[in-house]
Design an enzyme around this catalytic site. Structure first.
Site, PDB file in Angstrom:
ATOM      1  CB  CYS A  27      -0.567  -0.092   1.345  1.00  0.00           C
ATOM      2  SG  CYS A  27      -1.799   1.438   1.267  1.00  0.00           S
ATOM      3  CB  CYS A  73       0.149   2.502   3.883  1.00  0.00           C
ATOM      4  SG  CYS A  73      -1.981   1.717   3.663  1.00  0.00           S
ATOM      5  CG  ASP A  74       2.691   1.182   4.483  1.00  0.00           C
ATOM      6  OD1 ASP A  74       2.922   2.008   5.541  1.00  0.00           O
ATOM      7  OD2 ASP A  74       3.650   0.253   3.670  1.00  0.00           O
TER       8      ASP A  74
END
Length: 298
Positions: free
Chosen positions: A127, A130-131
């Site tokens: 992701c 997300c990261d």
């Protein structure tokens, strides 16, 4: 006794719950992880009719709140079995229902190479939104050739120092507009006709080994973002539904399975298009069909 048990709290499952609740049905949603499914990780949704732009998290949270406020009950448990009598067994108990809607979606497909599992969360991610912020000013790679991989590369190019976009073919499967945009971004390097053989690192990702034809190349990166598609997790249902060779639930009309009272909705079924719009459509159809046919079920 529940009127409808929905397995999965993604867009399809929560939409099914919404429609069932509006019909005054007693609804239980069982979810193994968290609400929202894959859409919760989308940085921006821009192809949903009537909403110009919204983050996946905001969309999923809004739908979740709507369903909970309507009276749905949600249990965070792992379903381990569903039988033909519509008893749903989880790791914490058993639940009897008149109808079951399977809406488990799909999960990120893995490369299944050395170093991948060992370094998840330590440089390996599925992701980018997300990261991505963990890799400011660093070098990363994105593996894949579809829209998700292209979007991830574009997104990361605004955060990191350099993005290596690795695809096993010479042409991308994603939309041409993304390809054109990538070709105009200076810090994205295309690595085509190549596969990742190994992810190297001890405590964290340090490099990747790339194979192109008969040549091997090591690229030093701090992060590996894998975007090679999705796969369903339907093995636990194979006693009550038919699965295709990829593990997706087979339904002749897109809602019924081979067992009366057990329905399917969303990305877990065989379908030609897996989008947010088709997921919520599936959920609405599954719920209204289950409600209509409930009287026919013993």
């Amino acid at each position: 006794m529940w009127d409808i048990i929905i397995v999965g709290a993604g867009p399809a499952g929560m939409t099914a719950a919404l429609y069932a609740l509006r019909a005054n049905k007693k609804v239980l949603i069982i979810e193994a992880k968290t609400y929202g499914g894959q859409i919760i990780n989308a940085s921006s949704i821009e192809n949903y009719p009537g909403i110009e732009s919204i983050s996946g998290f905001d969309y999923a949270t809004s739908l979740y709140n709507q369903v909970i406020n309507k009276g749905a009950e949600i249990k965070y448990e792992t379903v381990i079995h569903v039988d033909e009598d519509r008893v749903v067994t989880t790791d914490k108990g058993k639940y009897q229902t008149k109808s079951v809607i399977l809406a488990t979606g799909a999960e990120n497909r893995k490369l299944r190479i050395e170093g991948e599992n060992e370094l998840v969360g330590r440089g390996v991610s599925y992701c980018a939104t997300c990261d991505g912020n963990f890799y400011k000013g660093k070098d990363v790679c994105v593996v894949g050739g579809g829209n998700t991989a292209l979007e991830d590369a574009i997104y990361l190019s605004n955060i990191v120092n350099k993005v290596y976009l690795i695809h096993r073919r010479s042409e991308f499967r994603g939309d041409e507009k993304y390809v054109e945009e990538i070709n105009n971004i200076n810090n994205i390097e295309l690595v085509l006709d190549s596969i990742v053989e190994r992810i190297n690192g001890t405590d964290r990702v340090e490099s990747i080994l790339i194979k192109n034809l008969d040549n091997l190349r090591e690229i030093k990166v701090d992060g590996v973002f894998i975007a090679v598609g999705q796969e369903p997790k339907n093995e636990i249902f194979k006693n009550v539904v038919d699965l295709d060779d990829k593990g997706y639930i087979i339904s002749e009309d897109g809602v019924h399975t081979k067992v009366k009272g057990i329905y399917v909705a969303g990305d877990s079924r065989v379908k030609s298009l897996r989008q947010l719009t088709t997921a919520v459509s599936d959920g609405a159809i599954a719920a209204t069909t289950a409600i209509k046919e409930a009287k026919e079920i013993d």
